[in-house]
Design an enzyme around this catalytic site. Structure first.
Site, PDB file in Angstrom:
ATOM      1  N   CYS A  52      13.521  43.922  47.489  1.00  0.00           N
ATOM      2  CA  CYS A  52      12.960  43.119  46.602  1.00  0.00           C
ATOM      3  C   CYS A  52      13.446  42.917  45.306  1.00  0.00           C
ATOM      4  O   CYS A  52      13.567  41.969  44.737  1.00  0.00           O
ATOM      5  CB  CYS A  52      11.262  43.189  46.575  1.00  0.00           C
ATOM      6  SG  CYS A  52      10.534  43.253  48.178  1.00  0.00           S
ATOM      7  N   ARG A 135       9.773  38.580  54.510  1.00  0.00           N
ATOM      8  CA  ARG A 135      10.523  37.906  53.859  1.00  0.00           C
ATOM      9  C   ARG A 135      10.739  36.298  54.296  1.00  0.00           C
ATOM     10  O   ARG A 135      11.608  35.870  55.226  1.00  0.00           O
ATOM     11  CB  ARG A 135      11.999  38.588  53.412  1.00  0.00           C
ATOM     12  CG  ARG A 135      11.825  39.881  52.951  1.00  0.00           C
ATOM     13  CD  ARG A 135      13.311  40.343  52.731  1.00  0.00           C
ATOM     14  NE  ARG A 135      13.136  41.699  52.573  1.00  0.00           N
ATOM     15  CZ  ARG A 135      12.538  42.375  51.668  1.00  0.00           C
ATOM     16  NH1 ARG A 135      12.600  41.945  50.433  1.00  0.00           N
ATOM     17  NH2 ARG A 135      12.532  43.819  51.570  1.00  0.00           N
TER      18      ARG A 135
HETATM   19  C1  BEZ Z   1      12.058  46.638  50.033  1.00  0.00           C
HETATM   20  O1  BEZ Z   1      13.036  47.706  49.520  1.00  0.00           O
HETATM   21  O2  BEZ Z   1      11.904  45.821  49.294  1.00  0.00           O
HETATM   22  C2  BEZ Z   1      11.350  46.935  51.159  1.00  0.00           C
HETATM   23  C3  BEZ Z   1      11.503  47.670  52.018  1.00  0.00           C
HETATM   24  C4  BEZ Z   1      10.780  48.267  53.223  1.00  0.00           C
HETATM   25  C5  BEZ Z   1       9.476  47.705  53.275  1.00  0.00           C
HETATM   26  C6  BEZ Z   1       9.186  46.719  52.052  1.00  0.00           C
HETATM   27  C7  BEZ Z   1       9.824  46.699  50.831  1.00  0.00           C
END
Ligand code: BEZ
Length: 234
Positions: A52, A135
């Site tokens: 993110c 997402r």
């Molecule tokens: C992230 O790195 O943004 C992420 C990865 C797995 C689950 C939630 C967020």
């Protein structure tokens, strides 16, 4: 008996579901406040997570590019406002990534701790997570109509060049009454609609203005400058 919870998912060509929300830039009334602009409403799973963070830095860096195409950005996660503020401050003050640094996220980030908005937009997909939004990307037009929906799972960071390409392709289709072929980019040939106004199959096949691969598949040139003149703000 287990409750059979029906969750509705917005669909392409429908009105974007309405909501009021608190964001890092104050309250918003969606999509009313965005009338007259394109808007990309997108969700991310959680603040202070690496994928993110890479996405927010990329999107924030491209914000002016989207603004020139009359498109505003609105983010959402099921975190609270203070988490959002702290995360965005950390991004600006501490994170240097792929040449991006001192990145200020100026677009609103919605707090959605009740998951009301995320549920309305089908961003909670329990097979992936009950407690985080996937997402999701909704491209919404100036009349508040959903024009494109894209969902990615938690582990997969989005391609923001593709989101920009999709936005410009939608705007080009609206402005010029054409469709865009696979992997189209401004300056490439566009597809001439098959039905109605473009004459008979024979006329199409013989036309000097178009290149026809068969009666149902004709393309024509459309200059990048022509698109930019219509779409991009000076
Ligand atoms: C992230 O790195 O943004 C992420 C990865 C797995 C689950 C939630 C967020």
């Amino acid at each position: 008996m287990e409750e059979n919870k029906v969750t509705s998912m917005p669909r392409i060509a429908e009105k974007a579901p309405e909501f009021k929300a608190v964001t890092t830039q104050g309250e918003i009334n969606f999509p009313e406040d965005y009338k007259g602009s394109w808007v990309i409403l997108f969700s991310h799973p959680a603040d202070f997570t690496p994928v993110c963070t890479s996405e927010f830095m990329t999107f924030a860096t491209m914000e002016d590019q989207f603004a020139k195409a009359n498109c505003k950005l609105v983010g959402l996660s099921v975190d609270g406002l203070y988490s959002h503020i702290a995360w965005l401050r950390t991004i600006k003050e501490k994170i240097e990534y792929k040449g991006m640094k001192d990145v200020e996220v100026k677009f609103p980030l919605i707090e959605d701790i009740t998951m009301e908005v995320a549920t309305k937009y089908g961003m909670i997909q329990p097979g992936e997570s009950n407690t985080k939004a996937v997402r999701a990307v909704f491209i919404i037009d100036p009349k508040g109509i959903i024009r494109t929906i894209i969902y990615y799972p938690l582990s997969l960071g989005r391609n923001f060049d593709e989101l920009y390409r999709a936005l410009i392709a939608l705007q080009t289709a609206d402005e010029f009454g054409i469709a865009t072929p696979a992997d189209w980019r401004p300056g490439d040939e566009v597809i001439v609609p098959t039905a109605g106004s473009c004459g008979t199959a024979k006329e199409r096949m013989e036309s000097k203005d178009m290149k026809c691969y068969d009666w149902f598949f004709c393309t024509k040139p459309l200059k990048k400058e022509e698109i930019e003149k219509k779409i991009l703000k000076k």
